[in-house]
Design a protein around this motif. Structure first.
Motif, PDB file in Angstrom:
ATOM      1  N   ARG A  74       0.872  -1.176   0.000  1.00  0.00           N
ATOM      2  CA  ARG A  74       0.000   0.000   0.000  1.00  0.00           C
ATOM      3  C   ARG A  74       0.908   1.225   0.000  1.00  0.00           C
ATOM      4  NH1 ARG A  74      -2.282   2.262   4.896  1.00  0.00           N
ATOM      5  NH2 ARG A  74      -1.133   0.537   5.746  1.00  0.00           N
ATOM      6  N   MET A  75       0.805   2.046  -1.039  1.00  0.00           N
ATOM      7  CA  MET A  75       1.666   3.222  -1.191  1.00  0.00           C
ATOM      8  C   MET A  75       0.808   4.483  -1.218  1.00  0.00           C
ATOM      9  SD  MET A  75       4.798   1.968  -1.481  1.00  0.00           S
ATOM     10  CE  MET A  75       5.861   3.143  -2.298  1.00  0.00           C
ATOM     11  N   ALA A  76       1.296   5.541  -0.603  1.00  0.00           N
ATOM     12  CA  ALA A  76       0.598   6.831  -0.587  1.00  0.00           C
ATOM     13  C   ALA A  76       1.552   7.921  -1.057  1.00  0.00           C
ATOM     14  CB  ALA A  76       0.105   7.139   0.826  1.00  0.00           C
ATOM     15  N   LEU A  77       0.985   8.922  -1.674  1.00  0.00           N
ATOM     16  CA  LEU A  77       1.787  10.060  -2.122  1.00  0.00           C
ATOM     17  C   LEU A  77       2.266  10.873  -0.924  1.00  0.00           C
ATOM     18  CD1 LEU A  77      -0.339  11.335  -5.134  1.00  0.00           C
ATOM     19  CD2 LEU A  77       1.947  10.343  -5.235  1.00  0.00           C
ATOM     20  N   ILE A  78       3.476  11.400  -1.028  1.00  0.00           N
ATOM     21  CA  ILE A  78       4.008  12.291   0.002  1.00  0.00           C
ATOM     22  C   ILE A  78       3.620  13.707  -0.379  1.00  0.00           C
ATOM     23  CG2 ILE A  78       6.064  13.256   1.085  1.00  0.00           C
ATOM     24  CD1 ILE A  78       7.446  10.578   0.611  1.00  0.00           C
ATOM     25  N   GLY A  79       2.733  14.281   0.413  1.00  0.00           N
ATOM     26  CA  GLY A  79       2.343  15.664   0.207  1.00  0.00           C
ATOM     27  C   GLY A  79       3.157  16.584   1.100  1.00  0.00           C
ATOM     28  N   PRO A  80       3.000  17.892   0.920  1.00  0.00           N
ATOM     29  CA  PRO A  80       3.793  18.852   1.696  1.00  0.00           C
ATOM     30  C   PRO A  80       3.461  18.877   3.184  1.00  0.00           C
ATOM     31  CG  PRO A  80       2.179  19.977   0.324  1.00  0.00           C
ATOM     32  CD  PRO A  80       2.136  18.535  -0.059  1.00  0.00           C
ATOM     33  N   LYS A  81       2.342  18.292   3.600  1.00  0.00           N
ATOM     34  CA  LYS A  81       1.944  18.337   5.012  1.00  0.00           C
ATOM     35  C   LYS A  81       2.218  17.040   5.756  1.00  0.00           C
ATOM     36  CE  LYS A  81      -1.519  21.890   4.588  1.00  0.00           C
ATOM     37  NZ  LYS A  81      -2.777  22.365   5.147  1.00  0.00           N
ATOM     38  N   LEU A  82       2.907  16.084   5.125  1.00  0.00           N
ATOM     39  CA  LEU A  82       3.166  14.809   5.774  1.00  0.00           C
ATOM     40  C   LEU A  82       4.426  14.873   6.631  1.00  0.00           C
ATOM     41  CD1 LEU A  82       2.398  11.813   6.153  1.00  0.00           C
ATOM     42  CD2 LEU A  82       3.813  11.312   4.150  1.00  0.00           C
ATOM     43  N   GLY A  83       4.266  14.530   7.909  1.00  0.00           N
ATOM     44  CA  GLY A  83       5.392  14.452   8.822  1.00  0.00           C
ATOM     45  C   GLY A  83       5.342  13.148   9.591  1.00  0.00           C
ATOM     46  N   TRP A  84       6.365  12.905  10.421  1.00  0.00           N
ATOM     47  CA  TRP A  84       6.427  11.700  11.241  1.00  0.00           C
ATOM     48  C   TRP A  84       6.909  12.115  12.632  1.00  0.00           C
ATOM     49  CZ3 TRP A  84       4.904   7.044   9.128  1.00  0.00           C
ATOM     50  CH2 TRP A  84       5.003   5.921   9.968  1.00  0.00           C
ATOM     51  N   CYS A  85       6.098  11.875  13.640  1.00  0.00           N
ATOM     52  CA  CYS A  85       6.398  12.317  15.005  1.00  0.00           C
ATOM     53  C   CYS A  85       7.512  11.479  15.623  1.00  0.00           C
ATOM     54  CB  CYS A  85       5.150  12.250  15.882  1.00  0.00           C
ATOM     55  SG  CYS A  85       5.439  12.839  17.558  1.00  0.00           S
ATOM     56  N   GLU A  86       8.485  12.180  16.249  1.00  0.00           N
ATOM     57  CA  GLU A  86       9.634  11.503  16.853  1.00  0.00           C
ATOM     58  C   GLU A  86       9.818  11.821  18.338  1.00  0.00           C
ATOM     59  OE1 GLU A  86      12.575  12.933  14.111  1.00  0.00           O
ATOM     60  OE2 GLU A  86      12.634  14.911  15.020  1.00  0.00           O
ATOM     61  N   VAL A  87       8.775  12.307  18.978  1.00  0.00           N
ATOM     62  CA  VAL A  87       8.844  12.661  20.399  1.00  0.00           C
ATOM     63  C   VAL A  87       8.210  11.544  21.230  1.00  0.00           C
ATOM     64  CG1 VAL A  87       8.141  14.337  22.151  1.00  0.00           C
ATOM     65  CG2 VAL A  87       8.782  15.115  19.863  1.00  0.00           C
ATOM     66  N   PRO A  88       9.017  10.835  22.047  1.00  0.00           N
ATOM     67  CA  PRO A  88       8.498   9.687  22.791  1.00  0.00           C
ATOM     68  C   PRO A  88       7.287   9.982  23.674  1.00  0.00           C
ATOM     69  CG  PRO A  88      10.883   9.681  22.849  1.00  0.00           C
ATOM     70  CD  PRO A  88      10.471  10.979  22.210  1.00  0.00           C
ATOM     71  N   HIS A 105       9.107  16.643  14.752  1.00  0.00           N
ATOM     72  CA  HIS A 105       8.722  15.668  13.734  1.00  0.00           C
ATOM     73  C   HIS A 105       9.705  15.733  12.580  1.00  0.00           C
ATOM     74  CE1 HIS A 105       6.914  19.515  12.670  1.00  0.00           C
ATOM     75  NE2 HIS A 105       7.153  19.150  11.420  1.00  0.00           N
ATOM     76  N   GLU A 106       9.668  14.705  11.794  1.00  0.00           N
ATOM     77  CA  GLU A 106      10.455  14.659  10.577  1.00  0.00           C
ATOM     78  C   GLU A 106       9.540  15.013   9.417  1.00  0.00           C
ATOM     79  OE1 GLU A 106      13.671  11.713   8.486  1.00  0.00           O
ATOM     80  OE2 GLU A 106      12.505  10.963  10.161  1.00  0.00           O
ATOM     81  N   ARG A 107      10.030  15.851   8.520  1.00  0.00           N
ATOM     82  CA  ARG A 107       9.270  16.213   7.320  1.00  0.00           C
ATOM     83  C   ARG A 107       9.536  15.133   6.271  1.00  0.00           C
ATOM     84  NH1 ARG A 107      10.036  19.584   2.750  1.00  0.00           N
ATOM     85  NH2 ARG A 107      12.201  19.861   3.325  1.00  0.00           N
ATOM     86  N   MET A 108       8.476  14.519   5.767  1.00  0.00           N
ATOM     87  CA  MET A 108       8.631  13.415   4.820  1.00  0.00           C
ATOM     88  C   MET A 108       8.944  13.893   3.394  1.00  0.00           C
ATOM     89  SD  MET A 108       8.279  10.681   6.676  1.00  0.00           S
ATOM     90  CE  MET A 108       7.915   9.342   5.561  1.00  0.00           C
ATOM     91  N   ARG A 109       8.521  15.080   3.050  1.00  0.00           N
ATOM     92  CA  ARG A 109       8.804  15.634   1.714  1.00  0.00           C
ATOM     93  C   ARG A 109      10.155  16.349   1.803  1.00  0.00           C
ATOM     94  NH1 ARG A 109       5.164  16.407  -2.539  1.00  0.00           N
ATOM     95  NH2 ARG A 109       5.902  17.837  -4.137  1.00  0.00           N
ATOM     96  N   ARG A 110      11.206  15.593   1.622  1.00  0.00           N
ATOM     97  CA  ARG A 110      12.565  16.071   1.851  1.00  0.00           C
ATOM     98  C   ARG A 110      13.185  16.638   0.590  1.00  0.00           C
ATOM     99  NH1 ARG A 110      15.269  12.783   6.395  1.00  0.00           N
ATOM    100  NH2 ARG A 110      17.146  13.470   5.316  1.00  0.00           N
ATOM    101  N   ASP A 111      14.040  17.631   0.783  1.00  0.00           N
ATOM    102  CA  ASP A 111      14.771  18.216  -0.341  1.00  0.00           C
ATOM    103  C   ASP A 111      15.875  17.297  -0.836  1.00  0.00           C
ATOM    104  OD1 ASP A 111      13.188  20.519  -0.236  1.00  0.00           O
ATOM    105  OD2 ASP A 111      14.555  21.515   1.170  1.00  0.00           O
ATOM    106  N   ASP A 112      16.419  16.451   0.050  1.00  0.00           N
ATOM    107  CA  ASP A 112      17.522  15.566  -0.342  1.00  0.00           C
ATOM    108  C   ASP A 112      17.053  14.299  -1.053  1.00  0.00           C
ATOM    109  OD1 ASP A 112      16.504  13.979   1.710  1.00  0.00           O
ATOM    110  OD2 ASP A 112      18.197  14.352   3.057  1.00  0.00           O
ATOM    111  N   ARG A 113      15.748  14.125  -1.208  1.00  0.00           N
ATOM    112  CA  ARG A 113      15.135  13.043  -1.986  1.00  0.00           C
ATOM    113  C   ARG A 113      15.276  11.650  -1.372  1.00  0.00           C
ATOM    114  NH1 ARG A 113      15.538  14.549  -8.272  1.00  0.00           N
ATOM    115  NH2 ARG A 113      14.098  12.832  -8.268  1.00  0.00           N
ATOM    116  N   LEU A 114      15.727  11.545  -0.126  1.00  0.00           N
ATOM    117  CA  LEU A 114      15.897  10.233   0.505  1.00  0.00           C
ATOM    118  C   LEU A 114      14.577   9.484   0.641  1.00  0.00           C
ATOM    119  CD1 LEU A 114      18.461  10.940   3.368  1.00  0.00           C
ATOM    120  CD2 LEU A 114      18.879  10.149   1.033  1.00  0.00           C
ATOM    121  N   TYR A 115      13.487  10.219   0.788  1.00  0.00           N
ATOM    122  CA  TYR A 115      12.182   9.579   0.968  1.00  0.00           C
ATOM    123  C   TYR A 115      11.338   9.613  -0.308  1.00  0.00           C
ATOM    124  CZ  TYR A 115      12.986   9.695   6.051  1.00  0.00           C
ATOM    125  OH  TYR A 115      13.477   9.520   7.316  1.00  0.00           O
ATOM    126  N   ASP A 116      11.958   9.825  -1.453  1.00  0.00           N
ATOM    127  CA  ASP A 116      11.188   9.767  -2.705  1.00  0.00           C
ATOM    128  C   ASP A 116      10.501   8.418  -2.846  1.00  0.00           C
ATOM    129  OD1 ASP A 116      12.019  12.336  -3.218  1.00  0.00           O
ATOM    130  OD2 ASP A 116      13.142  11.841  -5.036  1.00  0.00           O
TER     131      ASP A 116
END
Length: 176
Positions: A74-88, A105-116
Motif C-alpha cells: 500500500r503506497m501513498a503520495l508524500i504531500g507537503p503536510k506529511l510528517g512523522w512524530c519523533e517525540v516519545p 517531527h520529521e518532514r517526509m517531503r525532503r529536499d535531499d530526496r531520501l524519501y522519494d
C-alpha cells in the motif's frame, strides 16, 4: 523472482554503517545507521535495529520517483503536510502526522530526496514503546552510502528493482 518473502541485511565487514542486502540470490549495497546494528535500539542512538521487521506500507513522490505504484505494498503520495512524530512522550509518537505539528517531527517531503520512495517497517509500531525508536524506514540512500539515522537505505535503481517483488508479507531481517 516472483516475490520476496525476506530481505536479509548485514553490516559490511569493517564498516558498521554500511551493509549488504540479500534479496533472493541478488546482493545489493545499503546504508545502515551511524550507530551500526543494535539489539537495544533507543530513540536518537542512530542504530539500525537488530530485528525482523515486516514491510507495512510506503510513501513516494510521484514527481521524483516513477514506478512506485508497481508494488503490492500500500503506497501513498508524500504531500507537503506529511510528517512523522519523533517525540516519545507525544501521543502520536512514531506515527505519521500533519504538519505543522506541535511536537518535533520529521518532514517526509525532503529536499535531499531520501524519501522519494520510503517504506515503513513495523519497528515499534504495535505495540509502541516510548523511546525505543521511531521512523525506522527502508528508503533511498545518499551518494556514497553515508549513514542513516537508523534506517536501511538503497539506491533508487535498487529500490525500483525490488518494489515489484515486495508486499506486506515481506520481512526485512537485520542480522549480525
Amino acid at each position: 523472482m516472483r516475490g520476496l518473502s525476506c530481505l536479509v541485511v548485514r553490516a559490511r565487514p569493517g564498516n558498521q554503517s554500511q551493509g549488504l542486502l540479500q534479496a533472493g540470490s541478488l546482493i545489493f549495497r545499503c546504508a545502515l545507521g551511524r550507530g551500526g546494528i543494535s539489539a537495544n535500539k533507543r530513540e536518537g542512538d542512530g542504530a539500525t535495529p537488530l530485528a525482523a521487521m515486516r514491510l507495512v506500507s510506503g510513501y513516494f513522490r510521484d514527481d521524483h520517483f516513477a514506478g512506485a505504484r508497481r508494488t503490492r505494498l500500500r503506497m501513498a503520495l508524500i504531500g507537503p503536510k506529511l510528517g512523522w512524530c519523533e517525540v516519545p512522550d507525544d501521543r502520536n509518537y512514531n506515527r505519521p502526522v500533519e504538519i505543522p505539528y506541535g511536537a518535533s517531527h520529521e518532514r517526509m517531503r525532503r529536499d535531499d530526496r531520501l524519501y522519494d520512495a520510503c517504506l515503513v517497517l513495523d519497528w515499534n509500531i504495535r505495540p509502541r514503546r516510548r523511546g525505543c525508536g521511531s521512523a525506522i524506514f527502508f528508503h533511498l540512500a545518499r551518494e556514497g552510502f553515508t549513514p542513516t539515522q537508523g534506517c536501511v537505505a538503497v539506491t533508487a535503481q535498487t529500490m525500483r528493482r525490488l518494489l515489484p517483488l515486495l508486499s506486506s508479507r515481506t520481512v526485512l531481517k537485520v542480522v549480525r
